[in-house]
Design an enzyme around this catalytic site. Structure first.
Site, short mmCIF file in Angstrom:
data_model
loop_
_atom_site.label_atom_id
_atom_site.label_comp_id
_atom_site.label_asym_id
_atom_site.label_seq_id
_atom_site.Cartn_x
_atom_site.Cartn_y
_atom_site.Cartn_z
N VAL A 1 40.77 23.76 84.57
CA VAL A 1 40.49 24.28 83.19
C VAL A 1 39.36 25.49 83.47
O VAL A 1 39.41 26.41 82.67
CB VAL A 1 40.13 23.45 82.19
N LYS B 1 28.73 21.96 74.40
CA LYS B 1 29.31 21.30 73.46
C LYS B 1 29.08 22.14 71.92
O LYS B 1 29.85 22.24 71.08
CB LYS B 1 28.96 19.82 73.47
N TYR C 1 25.14 19.79 79.03
CA TYR C 1 26.27 19.44 78.26
C TYR C 1 26.27 19.46 76.72
O TYR C 1 27.30 20.22 76.09
CB TYR C 1 26.23 17.94 78.37
P1 NAI Z 1 37.23 10.77 80.60
O1 NAI Z 1 35.93 10.99 82.15
O2 NAI Z 1 37.74 9.52 80.62
O3 NAI Z 1 38.54 12.00 81.09
C1 NAI Z 1 38.13 13.32 81.28
C2 NAI Z 1 39.56 13.85 81.95
O4 NAI Z 1 39.28 15.30 82.31
C3 NAI Z 1 39.77 13.17 83.05
O5 NAI Z 1 41.06 12.70 83.42
C4 NAI Z 1 39.54 14.46 84.34
O6 NAI Z 1 40.16 14.49 85.51
C5 NAI Z 1 39.49 15.62 83.53
N1 NAI Z 1 39.19 16.66 84.23
C6 NAI Z 1 37.66 16.79 84.45
N2 NAI Z 1 37.35 18.09 84.85
C7 NAI Z 1 38.47 18.88 84.58
C8 NAI Z 1 38.84 20.32 84.97
N3 NAI Z 1 38.02 21.10 85.59
N4 NAI Z 1 40.20 20.60 84.71
C9 NAI Z 1 41.18 19.73 84.09
N5 NAI Z 1 40.75 18.57 83.92
C10 NAI Z 1 39.63 17.90 84.43
O7 NAI Z 1 36.38 11.46 79.64
P2 NAI Z 1 36.64 11.09 78.01
O8 NAI Z 1 35.54 10.27 77.61
O9 NAI Z 1 38.09 10.90 77.71
O10 NAI Z 1 36.21 12.35 77.36
C11 NAI Z 1 37.25 13.42 76.82
C12 NAI Z 1 36.48 14.52 76.22
O11 NAI Z 1 35.79 14.15 75.05
C13 NAI Z 1 35.61 15.31 76.92
O12 NAI Z 1 35.50 16.69 76.52
C14 NAI Z 1 34.01 14.93 76.57
O13 NAI Z 1 32.89 15.43 76.70
C15 NAI Z 1 34.48 14.59 75.12
N6 NAI Z 1 33.35 13.43 74.49
C16 NAI Z 1 33.53 12.09 74.86
C17 NAI Z 1 32.72 11.18 74.24
C18 NAI Z 1 32.89 9.66 74.67
O14 NAI Z 1 31.67 8.92 74.18
N7 NAI Z 1 33.64 9.35 75.64
C19 NAI Z 1 31.80 11.50 73.39
C20 NAI Z 1 31.81 13.02 72.88
C21 NAI Z 1 32.80 13.82 73.51
#
Ligand code: NAI
Length: 242
Positions: free
Chosen positions: A59, A154, A150
Site C-alpha cells: 500500500v 492514525k 502510529y
Molecule cells: P494484522 O497485523 O493482523 O494484519 C495486518 C495485515 O496488513 C497483514 O496481513 C499484513 O501482511 C498487511 N500489511 C502490512 N503492511 C502492508 C503493506 N505495506 N501493504 C499491504 N498489506 C500490508 O493487523 P490487525 O490487528 O488486523 O490490524 C488491521 C488494522 O486495524 C491496522 O490498520 C491496525 O492499525 C488497525 N487497528 C488494530 C487494532 C488492534 O487492536 N488489533 C486497534 C486499532 C487499530
C-alpha cells in the site's frame, strides 16, 4: 446487504481485514484481498463464502494500489467499497525510535490510506459512487506512549478522510473512519502480558474486542444503512477513552 457489490480490502489476509472480508462475503459482496503477503491473501480468499481473489499489493506504492483497483474492476466489473486497513507497528519511545521506524509506519498507514482513498475515489466518482472505510485507531485520538509514529499516522487518517469526504461527497462517494480499541489479533497478541493488563484496566466493558465486532461496523459503513453519513469517526473500543 452488499449483493452485487465489490469490495477491495487492503491488509485483508488476516486479522481485522479478513474479518471484514468474511462479513462482507456473507452479505453478498465480491472480494479482493490486497496484501503484502500474497500467499496468505490467496489462501484467505479461498476461505470466503463468495467470489474472492487475493493479490499482492504494497500500500505504500501508489502504482501497486492503482494496479489492485484496476485488477478489481477487471475481475468483477466494479469497485463499490474500499477498506484501507493494512497496518504495521514499530513501537518505541521517541528516545529509541529510529527515523526509519517513523517513516515506515507513517508510510504504511497514512500514505497507504491516501493511496487507497485516492485510487478508489477516482474510480467511484466516475461510476455512480461508493463507500470508503479507513481504519484509524484510538491511538490516533489519545496518543499512546511508544507510538509517536502510529498515533501520528492514525490521527492523520482522520484528517485525510474528512478532507477526502468533503471533496467527493457531491459525487456519491462516502468516506468514514473506524477507530478500534484493543482488538484480539496477531498485532496485539504480540504485546507483553503487562501491556495487555494495563489496557484491560482502561476498558469499561472489561474485555478486548473481537475482529468481528470491528467488521460489523465496517459493514454498516459499507452498506446503505449509513447512506447519509460521511466524514464520521466511529470508536469501537468497549467504551475506552470515550
Ligand atoms: P494484522 O497485523 O493482523 O494484519 C495486518 C495485515 O496488513 C497483514 O496481513 C499484513 O501482511 C498487511 N500489511 C502490512 N503492511 C502492508 C503493506 N505495506 N501493504 C499491504 N498489506 C500490508 O493487523 P490487525 O490487528 O488486523 O490490524 C488491521 C488494522 O486495524 C491496522 O490498520 C491496525 O492499525 C488497525 N487497528 C488494530 C487494532 C488492534 O487492536 N488489533 C486497534 C486499532 C487499530
Amino acid at each position: 446487504m452488499l449483493t452485487g457489490r465489490t469490495a477491495l480490502i487492503t491488509g485483508g489476509a488476516q486479522g481485522i481485514g479478513l474479518a471484514i472480508a468474511t462479513v462482507f462475503a456473507e452479505n453478498g459482496a465480491n472480494i479482493v484481498l490486497a496484501d503484502l503477503n500474497e500467499d496468505a491473501a490467496r489462501t484467505a480468499a479461498g476461505s470466503l463464502a463468495a467470489p474472492a481473489v487475493g493479490v499482492r499489493c504494497d500500500v505504500t506504492s501508489a502504482a501497486d494500489v492503482n494496479a489492485a483497483v484496476a485488477a478489481t474492476v477487471d475481475r468483477f466489473g466494479s469497485l463499490d467499497i474500499m477498506v484501507n486497513n493494512a497496518g504495521i507497528t514499530r513501537d518505541a519511545t521517541m528516545r529509541k525510535m529510529t527515523e526509519d521506524q517513523f517513516d515506515q509506519v507513517v508510510s504504511v498507514h497514512l500514505k497507504g490510506c491516501w493511496n487507497g482513498t485516492r485510487a478508489a475515489a477516482a474510480h467511484m466518482r466516475e461510476h455512480g459512487g461508493g463507500s470508503i472505510v479507513n481504519l484509524s485507531s484510538i491511538s490516533g485520538k489519545v496518543g499512546f506512549v511508544g507510538q509517536s509514529n502510529y498515533s501520528a499516522a492514525k490521527a492523520g487518517i482522520v484528517g485525510l478522510s474528512k478532507a477526502a469526504a468533503k471533496e467527493v461527497a457531491h459525487l456519491g462517494v462516502r468516506v468514514n473512519v473506524i477507530q478500534p480499541g484493543l482488538i484480539r489479533t496477531a498485532m496485539t497478541e504480540a504485546m507483553p502480558q503487562k501491556a495487555w493488563d494495563q489496557k484491560m484496566a482502561e476498558i469499561p466493558m472489561q474485555r478486548a474486542g473481537d475482529p468481528s465486532e470491528v467488521a460489523s461496523v465496517a459493514l454498516f459503513y459499507a452498506s446503505d444503512l449509513s447512506s447519509y453519513m460521511t466524514g464520521t469517526v466511529s470508536e469501537v473500543t468497549g467504551g475506552r477513552y470515550m
